[in-house]
Design an enzyme around this catalytic site. Structure first.
Site, PDB file in Angstrom:
ATOM      1  N   ASP A  71       0.792  -1.241   0.000  1.00 45.40           N
ATOM      2  CA  ASP A  71       0.000   0.000   0.000  1.00 45.40           C
ATOM      3  C   ASP A  71       0.824   1.291   0.000  1.00 45.40           C
ATOM      4  O   ASP A  71       0.528   2.222   0.762  1.00 45.40           O
ATOM      5  CB  ASP A  71      -0.965   0.007   1.183  1.00 45.40           C
ATOM      6  CG  ASP A  71      -1.912  -1.181   1.185  1.00 45.40           C
ATOM      7  OD1 ASP A  71      -1.850  -2.005   0.260  1.00 45.40           O
ATOM      8  OD2 ASP A  71      -2.724  -1.289   2.127  1.00 45.40           O
TER       9      ASP A  71
ATOM     10  N   HIS B   5     -10.630   0.939  -2.785  1.00 42.44           N
ATOM     11  CA  HIS B   5     -11.942   0.957  -2.159  1.00 42.44           C
ATOM     12  C   HIS B   5     -13.037   1.526  -3.051  1.00 42.44           C
ATOM     13  O   HIS B   5     -12.851   2.580  -3.669  1.00 42.44           O
ATOM     14  CB  HIS B   5     -11.904   1.789  -0.879  1.00 42.44           C
ATOM     15  CG  HIS B   5     -11.006   1.236   0.179  1.00 42.44           C
ATOM     16  ND1 HIS B   5     -10.948  -0.102   0.490  1.00 42.44           N
ATOM     17  CD2 HIS B   5     -10.134   1.862   1.031  1.00 42.44           C
ATOM     18  CE1 HIS B   5     -10.089  -0.278   1.481  1.00 42.44           C
ATOM     19  NE2 HIS B   5      -9.571   0.881   1.815  1.00 42.44           N
TER      20      HIS B   5
ATOM     21  N   LYS C  28      -6.850  -5.139  -3.047  1.00 47.16           N
ATOM     22  CA  LYS C  28      -7.615  -5.559  -1.872  1.00 47.16           C
ATOM     23  C   LYS C  28      -8.513  -4.410  -1.421  1.00 47.16           C
ATOM     24  O   LYS C  28      -8.418  -3.298  -1.950  1.00 47.16           O
ATOM     25  CB  LYS C  28      -6.673  -5.981  -0.741  1.00 47.16           C
ATOM     26  CG  LYS C  28      -5.770  -4.875  -0.236  1.00 47.16           C
ATOM     27  CD  LYS C  28      -4.763  -5.404   0.761  1.00 47.16           C
ATOM     28  CE  LYS C  28      -3.888  -4.312   1.331  1.00 47.16           C
ATOM     29  NZ  LYS C  28      -4.596  -3.298   2.120  1.00 47.16           N
TER      30      LYS C  28
ATOM     31  N   CYS D 221      -1.966  -2.579   7.707  1.00 49.87           N
ATOM     32  CA  CYS D 221      -1.898  -3.512   6.576  1.00 49.87           C
ATOM     33  C   CYS D 221      -0.573  -4.270   6.480  1.00 49.87           C
ATOM     34  O   CYS D 221      -0.565  -5.430   6.060  1.00 49.87           O
ATOM     35  CB  CYS D 221      -2.207  -2.775   5.276  1.00 49.87           C
ATOM     36  SG  CYS D 221      -3.918  -2.162   5.223  1.00 49.87           S
TER      37      CYS D 221
END
Length: 192
Positions: A19, A63, A105, A144
């Site tokens: 990320d 997202h 993800k 994460c």
């Protein structure tokens, strides 16, 4: 600590960046203090992995609007890493090679996915490439990165954290995450 990736990386290793996205770096929607400081460190590791022909994986939050992790939906976070937004892009200074495999993800509407292994098939992909050990860095150490490292251990991989290549949301959360990871068998240089 300044680890030398050229002497540490070996055949059977993979590099997993978690990320390293604009929204987690200074100026982003969910900025981690000093988050962009991981980029030069990771770029050294990317260069060494490329020279050795080792696989590189890069996870990203991706997202949808109204994601369950957002405060408006009862989650703990402000909106961040919205699909196709500038904030969801990998940081432009990150030297991701063209053949880096992106692991997406955080796309579910019913729950969050902090770990790059959470219903992504990543463990299977790594095994198919003959990977036995994973070197992990990225953002955020206490969310994460920790979830990814812990799941990698559960999947049976040897896991090495690159300490200079990760930053926590909070210092206390970072300390707790390091402890949890160490207890699970994640190798953390200079961690007692």
């Amino acid at each position: 600590m300044n680890l030398d990736p050229g002497t540490l990386l070996q055949p059977g290793d993979a590099l997993l960046l978690v990320d390293v996205q604009n929204d987690f770096c200074p100026g982003g929607a969910l900025a981690i203090d000093d988050g962009d400081a991981v980029i030069p460190v990771l770029n050294r590791w990317l260069k060494a992995a490329g020279e050795l022909g080792l696989p590189v994986y890069a996870s990203r939050d991706w997202h949808p609007r109204e994601h369950p992790s957002f405060a408006a939906q009862g989650g703990p976070w402000p909106p961040h890493c919205l699909q196709d937004s500038p904030g969801a892009r990998f940081h432009p200074a990150l030297a991701l090679p063209p053949d880096a495999i992106r692991v997406t993800k955080g796309v579910r509407f019913d729950r969050d996915q902090y770990s790059a292994f959470d219903q992504t098939g990543l463990a299977v992909a790594l095994r198919n490439r003959g990977v036995g050990r994973i070197w992990v860095g990225g953002l955020a150490q206490d969310v994460c990165v920790a979830a990814t490292a812990l799941d990698a251990r559960k999947e049976g991989f040897a896991v090495q954290l690159i300490p200079d290549a990760t930053r926590p949301v909070t210092a206390e959360g970072g300390r707790e995450a390091l402890q949890r990871m160490a207890e699970a068998g994640v190798e953390i240089p200079d961690h007692e």
